[in-house]
Design an enzyme around this catalytic site. Structure first.
Site, PDB file in Angstrom:
ATOM      1  N   MET A 259      -5.773  -2.900  -4.264  1.00 16.84           N
ATOM      2  CA  MET A 259      -5.654  -2.766  -2.820  1.00 16.84           C
ATOM      3  C   MET A 259      -5.304  -1.327  -2.432  1.00 16.84           C
ATOM      4  SD  MET A 259      -3.910  -6.284  -1.447  1.00 16.84           S
ATOM      5  CE  MET A 259      -4.944  -7.728  -1.212  1.00 16.84           C
ATOM      6  N   GLY A 260      -5.603  -0.997  -1.187  1.00 15.92           N
ATOM      7  CA  GLY A 260      -5.353   0.334  -0.661  1.00 15.92           C
ATOM      8  C   GLY A 260      -6.409   0.692   0.358  1.00 15.92           C
TER       9      GLY A 260
ATOM     10  N   GLU B 276      -9.675  -0.095  -3.092  1.00 15.66           N
ATOM     11  CA  GLU B 276     -10.648  -0.830  -2.276  1.00 15.66           C
ATOM     12  C   GLU B 276     -11.116  -0.035  -1.063  1.00 15.66           C
ATOM     13  OE1 GLU B 276      -8.830  -4.304  -0.616  1.00 15.66           O
ATOM     14  OE2 GLU B 276      -7.254  -3.173   0.407  1.00 15.66           O
TER      15      GLU B 276
ATOM     16  N   HIS C 275      -5.199 -10.102  -4.029  1.00 17.82           N
ATOM     17  CA  HIS C 275      -3.947 -10.694  -3.572  1.00 17.82           C
ATOM     18  C   HIS C 275      -3.012 -11.091  -4.707  1.00 17.82           C
ATOM     19  CE1 HIS C 275      -6.579 -11.021  -0.081  1.00 17.82           C
ATOM     20  NE2 HIS C 275      -5.507 -11.156   0.661  1.00 17.82           N
ATOM     21  N   THR C 276      -3.522 -11.137  -5.934  1.00 17.20           N
ATOM     22  CA  THR C 276      -2.664 -11.572  -7.040  1.00 17.20           C
ATOM     23  C   THR C 276      -1.495 -10.627  -7.262  1.00 17.20           C
ATOM     24  OG1 THR C 276      -4.079 -10.418  -8.640  1.00 17.20           O
ATOM     25  CG2 THR C 276      -4.553 -12.740  -8.225  1.00 17.20           C
ATOM     26  N   ILE C 277      -1.666  -9.345  -6.964  1.00 21.38           N
ATOM     27  CA  ILE C 277      -0.567  -8.398  -7.185  1.00 21.38           C
ATOM     28  C   ILE C 277       0.412  -8.395  -6.014  1.00 21.38           C
ATOM     29  CG2 ILE C 277      -1.999  -6.955  -8.670  1.00 21.38           C
ATOM     30  CD1 ILE C 277      -2.221  -4.941  -6.372  1.00 21.38           C
ATOM     31  N   ARG C 278       0.101  -9.161  -4.973  1.00 23.69           N
ATOM     32  CA  ARG C 278       0.951  -9.186  -3.785  1.00 23.69           C
ATOM     33  C   ARG C 278       1.973 -10.315  -3.834  1.00 23.69           C
ATOM     34  NH1 ARG C 278      -2.247  -8.329   1.785  1.00 23.69           N
ATOM     35  NH2 ARG C 278      -2.204 -10.587   2.004  1.00 23.69           N
TER      36      ARG C 278
ATOM     37  N   ARG D   2     -17.952  -3.991 -16.658  1.00 24.90           N
ATOM     38  CA  ARG D   2     -17.414  -5.167 -15.969  1.00 24.90           C
ATOM     39  C   ARG D   2     -16.335  -4.725 -14.975  1.00 24.90           C
ATOM     40  NH1 ARG D   2     -18.279  -9.927 -19.024  1.00 24.90           N
ATOM     41  NH2 ARG D   2     -20.428  -9.790 -19.807  1.00 24.90           N
TER      42      ARG D   2
ATOM     43  N   ASP E 150       0.808  -1.220   0.000  1.00 26.18           N
ATOM     44  CA  ASP E 150       0.000   0.000   0.000  1.00 26.18           C
ATOM     45  C   ASP E 150       0.842   1.272   0.000  1.00 26.18           C
ATOM     46  OD1 ASP E 150      -2.215  -1.602   0.071  1.00 26.18           O
ATOM     47  OD2 ASP E 150      -2.687  -1.238   2.175  1.00 26.18           O
TER      48      ASP E 150
END
EC number: 2.7.1.90
Length: 337
Positions: free
Chosen positions: A168-169, A220, A263-266, A257, A126
């Site tokens: 995320m964020g 998010e 979590h994929t970017i983590r 859409r 983040d």
């Protein structure tokens, strides 16, 4: 000395390199111990002496080889007493805590109580740890988000749709901002800048009418949902991307859409920037230990490595502001709530 190393909170690319680098430097003079599963490892005595040879094969992968948790060792006094007792039994002198605000806050509290000396290394995708320009994992996560967004964009063009990418964020919109700027998104929503969803729908409809597709990137954390919280009191986030896509479709009559990168970017391999940053941070942490400089977090400031007192860092968030907020408002001036 006996030095423990732990990783706490969410995993992030670059953690393994930071741990490996610190161990490689410190093992020359000291006994170095991996504390597995973050602060939980000290409560459960999940501690093992390690060497750099044990860690090398995993150094360049994502995640954290020594595992992690969101355990708060100071949730109550019973835990705090157990932590102190175990530290004495294990004979640890110093802990190097790699994590975000919660992990660093626990390190600072351990230092304040005299349980053991502590040095912190900032980590979170983040990028919201106060007192540093960059945290381990942010660059890798942003690059992964950009790649995924560009892939998503091709399907939007092909099917003539509006797309919403949720990243995320929790409190800070750094990932959304950097992803949006890098992909020239038509609208970006971040927690620091309340936006009118009517304005967003209007903006993307205009973009769609020009070229038959449009893109929105949303953090998010622009909306928290009820439900379970972790041991630090944080709500589970997620779902706002789908809600925004549904709102845009209802408002514009255009198919929309959403994709949630989550979590994929983590879990991606660390970028060159994160690898070098992890090495620099771990080296600075080692130098702090050697010089008896405790109660500090290593930080990145204008290209240089610095030390910041942990007490000045915890309980705060590095939010999008100053130059970066001006840049945001220059690109998306019409989204004010």
């Amino acid at each position: 000395m006996k030095i423990g190393v732990l990783t706490g909170g969410g995993d992030a690319p670059g953690l393994n390199i930071a741990v490996y680098t610190f161990v490689k430097l410190a093992e020359r003079k000291h006994e170095v111990y991996a504390i597995y599963h973050g602060w939980r490892g000290l409560l459960n005595k999940e501690v093992k002496r390690v060497s750099s040879r044990d860690l090398l094969d995993f150094a360049f992968s994502g995640g954290t080889y020594i595992r992690t948790s969101r355990t708060n060792p100071f949730k109550d006094e019973e835990r705090a007493r157990l932590l102190e007792s175990n530290v004495k039994e294990l004979g640890l002198d110093v802990v190097v805590a790699i994590g975000g605000d919660d992990t660093l806050g626990a390190a600072g509290e351990a230092q304040r109580r005299g349980i053991l000396d502590a040095v912190g290394i900032p980590k979170t995708i983040d990028n919201d740890v106060y007192g540093t320009d960059y945290t381990i994992g942010f660059d890798s996560a942003v690059n992964a988000a950009i790649e995924a967004t560009e892939s998503f964009k091709t399907t939007l063009i092909s099917h003539e749709r509006i797309g919403v990418v949720e990243v995320m964020g929790r409190e800070a919109g750094w990932i959304a901002l950097f992803t949006g700027l890098s992909t020239m998104a038509d609208a970006v929503l971040i927690p620091e800048r309340p936006a009118s969803w009517d304005s967003v729908a209007k903006r993307v409809k205009e973009a769609y009418n020009e070229r038959r597709w449009a893109l929105v990137v949303v953090s998010e954390g622009i909306k928290e949902y009820g439900g379970p919280k972790d041991e630090y009191g944080h709500s589970r986030l997620g779902g706002v991307g789908n809600e925004l896509a549904e709102y845009i479709e209802r408002s514009t009559g255009i198919e929309a859409r959403a994709v949630v990168l989550g979590h994929t970017i983590r879990g991606v391999p660390p970028t060159a920037f994160d690898r070098i940053l992890a090495v620099r941070y771990a080296t600075a942490a080692y130098e702090a230990v050697e010089n008896g400089r405790y109660g500090v977090m290593v930080a990145y400031s204008n290209g240089d490595i610095a030390y910041v007192p942990i007490v000045d860092v915890v309980g705060k968030n590095r939010l999008v502001s100053g130059y970066w907020m001006r840049l945001y408002e220059t690109y998306w001036p019409d989204l004010a709530g």
